[in-house]
Design a protein around this motif. Sequence first.
Motif, PDB file in Angstrom:
ATOM      1  N   GLN A 158       4.095 -51.361  59.301  1.00  0.00           N
ATOM      2  CA  GLN A 158       4.012 -50.933  57.909  1.00  0.00           C
ATOM      3  C   GLN A 158       3.279 -49.588  57.933  1.00  0.00           C
ATOM      4  OE1 GLN A 158       1.701 -53.601  55.406  1.00  0.00           O
ATOM      5  NE2 GLN A 158       3.335 -53.586  53.897  1.00  0.00           N
ATOM      6  N   GLN A 159       3.965 -48.506  57.643  1.00  0.00           N
ATOM      7  CA  GLN A 159       3.401 -47.181  57.852  1.00  0.00           C
ATOM      8  C   GLN A 159       2.344 -46.837  56.795  1.00  0.00           C
ATOM      9  OE1 GLN A 159       4.039 -45.230  60.536  1.00  0.00           O
ATOM     10  NE2 GLN A 159       5.191 -47.044  61.211  1.00  0.00           N
ATOM     11  N   PRO A 160       1.237 -46.191  57.207  1.00  0.00           N
ATOM     12  CA  PRO A 160       0.225 -45.774  56.232  1.00  0.00           C
ATOM     13  C   PRO A 160       0.776 -44.689  55.318  1.00  0.00           C
ATOM     14  CG  PRO A 160      -0.261 -44.861  58.391  1.00  0.00           C
ATOM     15  CD  PRO A 160       0.872 -45.833  58.586  1.00  0.00           C
ATOM     16  N   LEU A 161       0.295 -44.670  54.082  1.00  0.00           N
ATOM     17  CA  LEU A 161       0.749 -43.648  53.141  1.00  0.00           C
ATOM     18  C   LEU A 161       0.132 -42.298  53.468  1.00  0.00           C
ATOM     19  CD1 LEU A 161       0.624 -45.511  49.704  1.00  0.00           C
ATOM     20  CD2 LEU A 161       2.527 -45.298  51.315  1.00  0.00           C
ATOM     21  N   LEU A 162       0.892 -41.243  53.257  1.00  0.00           N
ATOM     22  CA  LEU A 162       0.389 -39.882  53.405  1.00  0.00           C
ATOM     23  C   LEU A 162      -0.351 -39.514  52.127  1.00  0.00           C
ATOM     24  CD1 LEU A 162       0.446 -37.398  55.295  1.00  0.00           C
ATOM     25  CD2 LEU A 162       2.488 -36.637  54.043  1.00  0.00           C
ATOM     26  N   LEU A 163      -1.643 -39.184  52.226  1.00  0.00           N
ATOM     27  CA  LEU A 163      -2.494 -38.989  51.056  1.00  0.00           C
ATOM     28  C   LEU A 163      -2.891 -37.535  50.870  1.00  0.00           C
ATOM     29  CD1 LEU A 163      -4.910 -42.035  51.542  1.00  0.00           C
ATOM     30  CD2 LEU A 163      -2.784 -41.955  50.230  1.00  0.00           C
ATOM     31  N   ASN A 164      -3.002 -37.119  49.600  1.00  0.00           N
ATOM     32  CA  ASN A 164      -3.541 -35.812  49.254  1.00  0.00           C
ATOM     33  C   ASN A 164      -5.039 -35.934  48.984  1.00  0.00           C
ATOM     34  OD1 ASN A 164      -1.068 -34.473  49.392  1.00  0.00           O
ATOM     35  ND2 ASN A 164      -0.574 -34.902  47.248  1.00  0.00           N
ATOM     36  N   PHE A 165      -5.825 -35.012  49.545  1.00  0.00           N
ATOM     37  CA  PHE A 165      -7.276 -35.015  49.352  1.00  0.00           C
ATOM     38  C   PHE A 165      -7.726 -33.622  48.916  1.00  0.00           C
ATOM     39  CE2 PHE A 165      -6.605 -38.293  52.604  1.00  0.00           C
ATOM     40  CZ  PHE A 165      -7.270 -39.374  52.038  1.00  0.00           C
ATOM     41  N   GLY A 166      -8.365 -33.519  47.738  1.00  0.00           N
ATOM     42  CA  GLY A 166      -8.944 -32.247  47.319  1.00  0.00           C
ATOM     43  C   GLY A 166      -7.958 -31.105  47.426  1.00  0.00           C
ATOM     44  N   THR A 167      -8.303 -30.143  48.307  1.00  0.00           N
ATOM     45  CA  THR A 167      -7.410 -29.001  48.510  1.00  0.00           C
ATOM     46  C   THR A 167      -6.446 -29.210  49.675  1.00  0.00           C
ATOM     47  OG1 THR A 167      -9.071 -27.944  49.921  1.00  0.00           O
ATOM     48  CG2 THR A 167      -9.112 -27.387  47.563  1.00  0.00           C
ATOM     49  N   ASP A 168      -6.527 -30.345  50.328  1.00  0.00           N
ATOM     50  CA  ASP A 168      -5.627 -30.673  51.432  1.00  0.00           C
ATOM     51  C   ASP A 168      -4.460 -31.491  50.877  1.00  0.00           C
ATOM     52  OD1 ASP A 168      -4.446 -31.176  53.843  1.00  0.00           O
ATOM     53  OD2 ASP A 168      -5.905 -32.682  54.491  1.00  0.00           O
ATOM     54  N   HIS A 169      -3.266 -30.885  50.822  1.00  0.00           N
ATOM     55  CA  HIS A 169      -2.112 -31.497  50.170  1.00  0.00           C
ATOM     56  C   HIS A 169      -0.934 -31.619  51.132  1.00  0.00           C
ATOM     57  CE1 HIS A 169      -3.940 -29.464  46.381  1.00  0.00           C
ATOM     58  NE2 HIS A 169      -4.496 -30.646  46.604  1.00  0.00           N
ATOM     59  N   PRO A 170      -0.986 -32.592  52.044  1.00  0.00           N
ATOM     60  CA  PRO A 170       0.137 -32.744  52.978  1.00  0.00           C
ATOM     61  C   PRO A 170       1.389 -33.339  52.321  1.00  0.00           C
ATOM     62  CG  PRO A 170      -1.461 -34.499  53.309  1.00  0.00           C
ATOM     63  CD  PRO A 170      -2.078 -33.550  52.335  1.00  0.00           C
ATOM     64  N   ARG A 171       1.232 -33.974  51.145  1.00  0.00           N
ATOM     65  CA  ARG A 171       2.381 -34.592  50.476  1.00  0.00           C
ATOM     66  C   ARG A 171       2.768 -33.740  49.262  1.00  0.00           C
ATOM     67  NH1 ARG A 171       2.639 -38.001  46.262  1.00  0.00           N
ATOM     68  NH2 ARG A 171       0.389 -38.389  46.322  1.00  0.00           N
ATOM     69  N   VAL A 172       3.890 -33.068  49.339  1.00  0.00           N
ATOM     70  CA  VAL A 172       4.386 -32.197  48.270  1.00  0.00           C
ATOM     71  C   VAL A 172       5.851 -32.550  47.997  1.00  0.00           C
ATOM     72  CG1 VAL A 172       4.852 -29.820  47.574  1.00  0.00           C
ATOM     73  CG2 VAL A 172       2.811 -30.344  48.923  1.00  0.00           C
ATOM     74  N   ASN A 173       6.189 -32.626  46.713  1.00  0.00           N
ATOM     75  CA  ASN A 173       7.556 -32.955  46.282  1.00  0.00           C
ATOM     76  C   ASN A 173       8.019 -34.329  46.763  1.00  0.00           C
ATOM     77  OD1 ASN A 173       7.795 -30.463  44.977  1.00  0.00           O
ATOM     78  ND2 ASN A 173       8.642 -29.464  46.811  1.00  0.00           N
ATOM     79  N   VAL A 174       7.050 -35.211  46.997  1.00  0.00           N
ATOM     80  CA  VAL A 174       7.334 -36.587  47.424  1.00  0.00           C
ATOM     81  C   VAL A 174       6.427 -37.521  46.630  1.00  0.00           C
ATOM     82  CG1 VAL A 174       7.356 -38.235  49.346  1.00  0.00           C
ATOM     83  CG2 VAL A 174       7.938 -35.829  49.751  1.00  0.00           C
ATOM     84  N   THR A 175       7.007 -38.571  46.065  1.00  0.00           N
ATOM     85  CA  THR A 175       6.217 -39.519  45.271  1.00  0.00           C
ATOM     86  C   THR A 175       5.678 -40.647  46.149  1.00  0.00           C
ATOM     87  OG1 THR A 175       8.186 -40.838  44.759  1.00  0.00           O
ATOM     88  CG2 THR A 175       7.626 -39.069  43.219  1.00  0.00           C
ATOM     89  N   GLN A 176       4.708 -41.389  45.587  1.00  0.00           N
ATOM     90  CA  GLN A 176       4.167 -42.574  46.239  1.00  0.00           C
ATOM     91  C   GLN A 176       4.724 -43.808  45.523  1.00  0.00           C
ATOM     92  OE1 GLN A 176       2.818 -42.244  48.989  1.00  0.00           O
ATOM     93  NE2 GLN A 176       0.764 -41.357  49.017  1.00  0.00           N
ATOM     94  N   ARG A 177       5.450 -44.643  46.234  1.00  0.00           N
ATOM     95  CA  ARG A 177       5.994 -45.869  45.667  1.00  0.00           C
ATOM     96  C   ARG A 177       5.871 -47.015  46.678  1.00  0.00           C
ATOM     97  NH1 ARG A 177       5.664 -42.655  42.252  1.00  0.00           N
ATOM     98  NH2 ARG A 177       7.183 -42.055  40.629  1.00  0.00           N
ATOM     99  N   PRO A 178       4.644 -47.394  47.036  1.00  0.00           N
ATOM    100  CA  PRO A 178       4.510 -48.494  47.999  1.00  0.00           C
ATOM    101  C   PRO A 178       5.080 -49.785  47.414  1.00  0.00           C
ATOM    102  CG  PRO A 178       2.380 -47.994  47.005  1.00  0.00           C
ATOM    103  CD  PRO A 178       3.322 -46.905  46.571  1.00  0.00           C
ATOM    104  N   PRO A 179       5.929 -50.482  48.154  1.00  0.00           N
ATOM    105  CA  PRO A 179       6.527 -51.706  47.622  1.00  0.00           C
ATOM    106  C   PRO A 179       5.506 -52.824  47.495  1.00  0.00           C
ATOM    107  CG  PRO A 179       7.087 -51.445  49.931  1.00  0.00           C
ATOM    108  CD  PRO A 179       6.388 -50.178  49.519  1.00  0.00           C
ATOM    109  N   ARG A 180       5.692 -53.691  46.519  1.00  0.00           N
ATOM    110  CA  ARG A 180       4.842 -54.864  46.356  1.00  0.00           C
ATOM    111  C   ARG A 180       5.417 -55.956  47.248  1.00  0.00           C
ATOM    112  NH1 ARG A 180       2.767 -56.532  40.442  1.00  0.00           N
ATOM    113  NH2 ARG A 180       2.273 -54.312  40.583  1.00  0.00           N
ATOM    114  N   GLU A 181       4.916 -56.016  48.462  1.00  0.00           N
ATOM    115  CA  GLU A 181       5.433 -56.910  49.491  1.00  0.00           C
ATOM    116  C   GLU A 181       4.261 -57.437  50.310  1.00  0.00           C
ATOM    117  OE1 GLU A 181       7.932 -54.473  51.922  1.00  0.00           O
ATOM    118  OE2 GLU A 181       6.261 -53.334  52.771  1.00  0.00           O
ATOM    119  N   PRO A 182       4.489 -58.413  51.179  1.00  0.00           N
ATOM    120  CA  PRO A 182       3.372 -58.903  51.997  1.00  0.00           C
ATOM    121  C   PRO A 182       2.763 -57.795  52.844  1.00  0.00           C
ATOM    122  CG  PRO A 182       5.221 -60.427  52.112  1.00  0.00           C
ATOM    123  CD  PRO A 182       5.719 -59.204  51.393  1.00  0.00           C
TER     124      PRO A 182
END
Length: 381
Positions: A158-182
Amino acid sequence: MSETLSDGADVRTAHQNLHSEEGALRGEHTGRSRNPVIRVTDLAWLEFQKPDLDRAAVFARDFGFDIAARTERELWLRGSFAGSPCMVIRSGRTSRFIGPAFRAAEQADLDRLARATGTSVRRADVPGGGQTVDLLDPSGFPVRVVHCGEELPALPEQQPLLLNFGTDHPRVNVTQRPPREPSRIQRLGHVVLETRVFGQALDWYLDTLGMIVSDFLFLDGQRDRGPTMAFIRCDRGSLAVDHHTLAMHLGPGTGYVHSAYQVTDLDSIAAGGEYLAERGYQRSWGIGRHIQGSQLFDYWRDPDRFMLEHFADGDLFSCDIEPGWAPMSSSGLAQWGPPATRDFLGTSPSPQRVREVVQALRGHNEMDAARLMGLLKAANS
């Protein structure tokens, strides 16, 4: 027996700006043995007995385990990491915790352990094969030390989510939609046990299995009587390992408290918790972040009332980190999160708990009225 500290000054210095506000005082337990029989490398798996393996399998999948093997009498559960299974559940008339199995570094360790304890090495009935030495700790828990043969291969993660922190923005033009699963369990992390003979049991694990203490907790006003809880890790030298593989605390009962299983990240904990709640399982306590060990945590009850923890982002210590010392309290269990529940603390009144208290106070063990009152005070502080 395990040695005690002759000079606490250097140890206290080691704790400045580290994992505990203070270390040992002069003459207190060092949290390690001078010459252990062997040094185990990890917790291999936990053994349980339950009357309904089908129900156990349903919860296992909902909690995030994979099924490693299944027979009419046994259910072996695993995580996604390569290695041994996390848990074996054997069919039986009652639900009970049997004991832990620890991993030996090599076959020679089993031979040395068997000679030192007057036992024998025998074949381990585990997927992939292996050998085991079966022991009994001072609390009465069966303890296996195993050297496994063929390891289970890794499974998809189960891959970790790519997170944006402060001025560090590795995730651009991509949304976060983690599935509700085990939550996808990666591995077994630790087990927590309650015992009436805390001091004896602590020294046995240090002297016999070569484990070392990361943190001690003591009762308010009773530090001179020694610790009442220890968070214990494996000693793998300079290789950093989990803050605790085993934790034990003094109490009126003797038994399993909870076990913990690593998942990917906070989103995995939260989404997996929502999945469990939607299916009617009971959360015991969470979500929060611990102090000793620093883990993000979430505790749940299975249908047989056993407590299991999802955790992520725990501390890793090498052998040169000395034990920390802190007072025992319910408010000291977490940096943030909801207050610890009575269910988690084990303070909900029940006939069984009353019987345990009476038996402990009448028996030959480390529990007495002062210790009992100190534990009650800690649970409410």
